[in-house]
Motif scaffolding. Sequence first.
Motif, PDB file in Angstrom:
ATOM      1  N   PHE A 188       5.025   8.833   1.364  1.00 31.46           N
ATOM      2  CA  PHE A 188       5.611  10.146   1.123  1.00 31.46           C
ATOM      3  C   PHE A 188       4.813  11.166   1.908  1.00 31.46           C
ATOM      4  CE2 PHE A 188       2.410   9.616  -2.123  1.00 31.46           C
ATOM      5  CZ  PHE A 188       1.826  10.874  -2.261  1.00 31.46           C
ATOM      6  N   TRP A 189       5.443  12.301   2.117  1.00 27.69           N
ATOM      7  CA  TRP A 189       4.879  13.356   2.953  1.00 27.69           C
ATOM      8  C   TRP A 189       4.660  14.621   2.121  1.00 27.69           C
ATOM      9  CZ3 TRP A 189       4.293  12.487   8.315  1.00 27.69           C
ATOM     10  CH2 TRP A 189       4.853  11.295   8.791  1.00 27.69           C
ATOM     11  N   VAL A 190       3.663  15.391   2.520  1.00 27.46           N
ATOM     12  CA  VAL A 190       3.440  16.716   1.960  1.00 27.46           C
ATOM     13  C   VAL A 190       3.285  17.658   3.150  1.00 27.46           C
ATOM     14  CG1 VAL A 190       1.969  18.194   0.555  1.00 27.46           C
ATOM     15  CG2 VAL A 190       2.255  15.775  -0.065  1.00 27.46           C
ATOM     16  N   THR A 191       4.199  18.614   3.245  1.00 29.62           N
ATOM     17  CA  THR A 191       4.162  19.548   4.374  1.00 29.62           C
ATOM     18  C   THR A 191       4.952  20.802   4.010  1.00 29.62           C
ATOM     19  OG1 THR A 191       4.406  19.724   6.794  1.00 29.62           O
ATOM     20  CG2 THR A 191       6.173  18.580   5.587  1.00 29.62           C
ATOM     21  N   GLU A 193       2.631   9.992  -7.838  1.00 29.86           N
ATOM     22  CA  GLU A 193       2.805   9.014  -6.760  1.00 29.86           C
ATOM     23  C   GLU A 193       1.718   7.949  -6.684  1.00 29.86           C
ATOM     24  OE1 GLU A 193       5.377   8.580  -4.849  1.00 29.86           O
ATOM     25  OE2 GLU A 193       6.507  10.397  -5.301  1.00 29.86           O
ATOM     26  N   LYS A 194       0.501   8.290  -7.067  1.00 32.44           N
ATOM     27  CA  LYS A 194      -0.631   7.351  -7.048  1.00 32.44           C
ATOM     28  C   LYS A 194      -0.805   6.629  -5.704  1.00 32.44           C
ATOM     29  CE  LYS A 194      -0.380   6.447 -12.032  1.00 32.44           C
ATOM     30  NZ  LYS A 194       0.503   7.534 -12.357  1.00 32.44           N
ATOM     31  N   PRO A 195      -1.029   7.379  -4.618  1.00 33.13           N
ATOM     32  CA  PRO A 195      -1.205   6.715  -3.321  1.00 33.13           C
ATOM     33  C   PRO A 195      -2.546   5.985  -3.241  1.00 33.13           C
ATOM     34  CG  PRO A 195      -1.715   9.037  -3.108  1.00 33.13           C
ATOM     35  CD  PRO A 195      -1.171   8.838  -4.510  1.00 33.13           C
ATOM     36  N   ASP A 196      -2.563   4.936  -2.455  1.00 38.94           N
ATOM     37  CA  ASP A 196      -3.804   4.215  -2.172  1.00 38.94           C
ATOM     38  C   ASP A 196      -4.580   4.900  -1.048  1.00 38.94           C
ATOM     39  OD1 ASP A 196      -3.265   1.822  -3.883  1.00 38.94           O
ATOM     40  OD2 ASP A 196      -1.543   1.663  -2.521  1.00 38.94           O
ATOM     41  N   MET A 232       0.844  -1.169   0.000  1.00 41.15           N
ATOM     42  CA  MET A 232       0.000   0.000   0.000  1.00 41.15           C
ATOM     43  C   MET A 232       0.896   1.240   0.000  1.00 41.15           C
ATOM     44  SD  MET A 232      -2.934   1.376   2.649  1.00 41.15           S
ATOM     45  CE  MET A 232      -2.333   0.408   3.964  1.00 41.15           C
ATOM     46  N   LYS A 233       0.519   2.242  -0.781  1.00 45.61           N
ATOM     47  CA  LYS A 233       1.257   3.492  -0.808  1.00 45.61           C
ATOM     48  C   LYS A 233       0.451   4.551  -0.059  1.00 45.61           C
ATOM     49  CE  LYS A 233       4.207   6.021  -3.853  1.00 45.61           C
ATOM     50  NZ  LYS A 233       4.626   6.177  -5.249  1.00 45.61           N
ATOM     51  N   VAL A 234       1.120   5.249   0.857  1.00 45.12           N
ATOM     52  CA  VAL A 234       0.459   6.194   1.753  1.00 45.12           C
ATOM     53  C   VAL A 234       1.025   7.597   1.565  1.00 45.12           C
ATOM     54  CG1 VAL A 234      -0.015   6.746   4.172  1.00 45.12           C
ATOM     55  CG2 VAL A 234       0.114   4.354   3.446  1.00 45.12           C
ATOM     56  N   LYS A 275      10.749  10.756   1.951  1.00 47.48           N
ATOM     57  CA  LYS A 275      10.350  11.402   0.704  1.00 47.48           C
ATOM     58  C   LYS A 275       9.335  12.481   1.060  1.00 47.48           C
ATOM     59  CE  LYS A 275       9.500   9.326  -3.345  1.00 47.48           C
ATOM     60  NZ  LYS A 275       8.773   8.526  -4.365  1.00 47.48           N
ATOM     61  N   LYS A 276       9.627  13.727   0.685  1.00 44.66           N
ATOM     62  CA  LYS A 276       8.789  14.854   1.103  1.00 44.66           C
ATOM     63  C   LYS A 276       8.597  15.823  -0.050  1.00 44.66           C
ATOM     64  CE  LYS A 276      10.257  18.374   3.988  1.00 44.66           C
ATOM     65  NZ  LYS A 276       9.839  19.617   3.426  1.00 44.66           N
ATOM     66  N   TYR A 277       7.362  16.293  -0.181  1.00 47.13           N
ATOM     67  CA  TYR A 277       7.036  17.353  -1.125  1.00 47.13           C
ATOM     68  C   TYR A 277       6.666  18.586  -0.311  1.00 47.13           C
ATOM     69  CZ  TYR A 277       6.754  13.719  -4.666  1.00 47.13           C
ATOM     70  OH  TYR A 277       7.039  12.683  -5.515  1.00 47.13           O
ATOM     71  N   ASN A 278       7.225  19.718  -0.703  1.00 44.57           N
ATOM     72  CA  ASN A 278       6.930  20.962  -0.007  1.00 44.57           C
ATOM     73  C   ASN A 278       5.696  21.618  -0.611  1.00 44.57           C
ATOM     74  OD1 ASN A 278       9.263  20.758   1.603  1.00 44.57           O
ATOM     75  ND2 ASN A 278      10.497  21.599  -0.049  1.00 44.57           N
ATOM     76  N   CYS A 279       4.751  21.960   0.264  1.00 45.33           N
ATOM     77  CA  CYS A 279       3.562  22.661  -0.196  1.00 45.33           C
ATOM     78  C   CYS A 279       3.709  24.154   0.108  1.00 45.33           C
ATOM     79  CB  CYS A 279       2.309  22.085   0.449  1.00 45.33           C
ATOM     80  SG  CYS A 279       2.248  22.255   2.240  1.00 45.33           S
ATOM     81  N   TYR A 280       2.772  24.917  -0.407  1.00 42.96           N
ATOM     82  CA  TYR A 280       2.798  26.370  -0.242  1.00 42.96           C
ATOM     83  C   TYR A 280       2.098  26.755   1.054  1.00 42.96           C
ATOM     84  CZ  TYR A 280       4.117  26.082  -5.107  1.00 42.96           C
ATOM     85  OH  TYR A 280       4.762  25.764  -6.277  1.00 42.96           O
TER      86      TYR A 280
END
Length: 149
Positions: free
Chosen positions: A29-32, A75-78, A1-3, A46-51
């Motif tokens: 992966f993270w978004v923050t 990324e196609k998370p489940d 599972m991808k989260v 693994k992190k993506y920076n949001c605005y």
Amino acid sequence: MKVCLVGSSGGHLTHLYLLKKFWINEDRFWVTFDKKDANSLLKGEKKYNCYYPTNRNIKNLVKNTFLAFKVLKKEKPDLIISSGAAVAVPFFYVGKLFGAKTVYIEVFDRMDKPTLTGKLVYPITDLFVVQWEEMKKVYPKAINLGGIF
């Protein structure tokens, strides 16, 4: 599972990090925010920076919606999990378009009234979690799993 774990830095991110027993063995992966606390806590993740700022900021809501399309298409998370704040909104709505399941955890410091983010994602969230029994009066479809802390 991808989260996908998405949330503001600070307390919201701490809430998500405390779920480590759940996500530690998952592809994730993270978004923050690109802030010191988030970068320190998520070093090596693994992190993506949001605005940001996100709360009541229409410009960054639009930018984060485009970011959500880009990141979620790649990324196609489940599963998308969040405890807020506003950055969760575009990721939940876009995530639903891509077929992801969503789990929202209302923050611990709300005992009897909803957060704005909670109100916005409640209608489309697959699992809505509260940490106080009193919050089930606010969110009748929620489940109370008790405090994360």
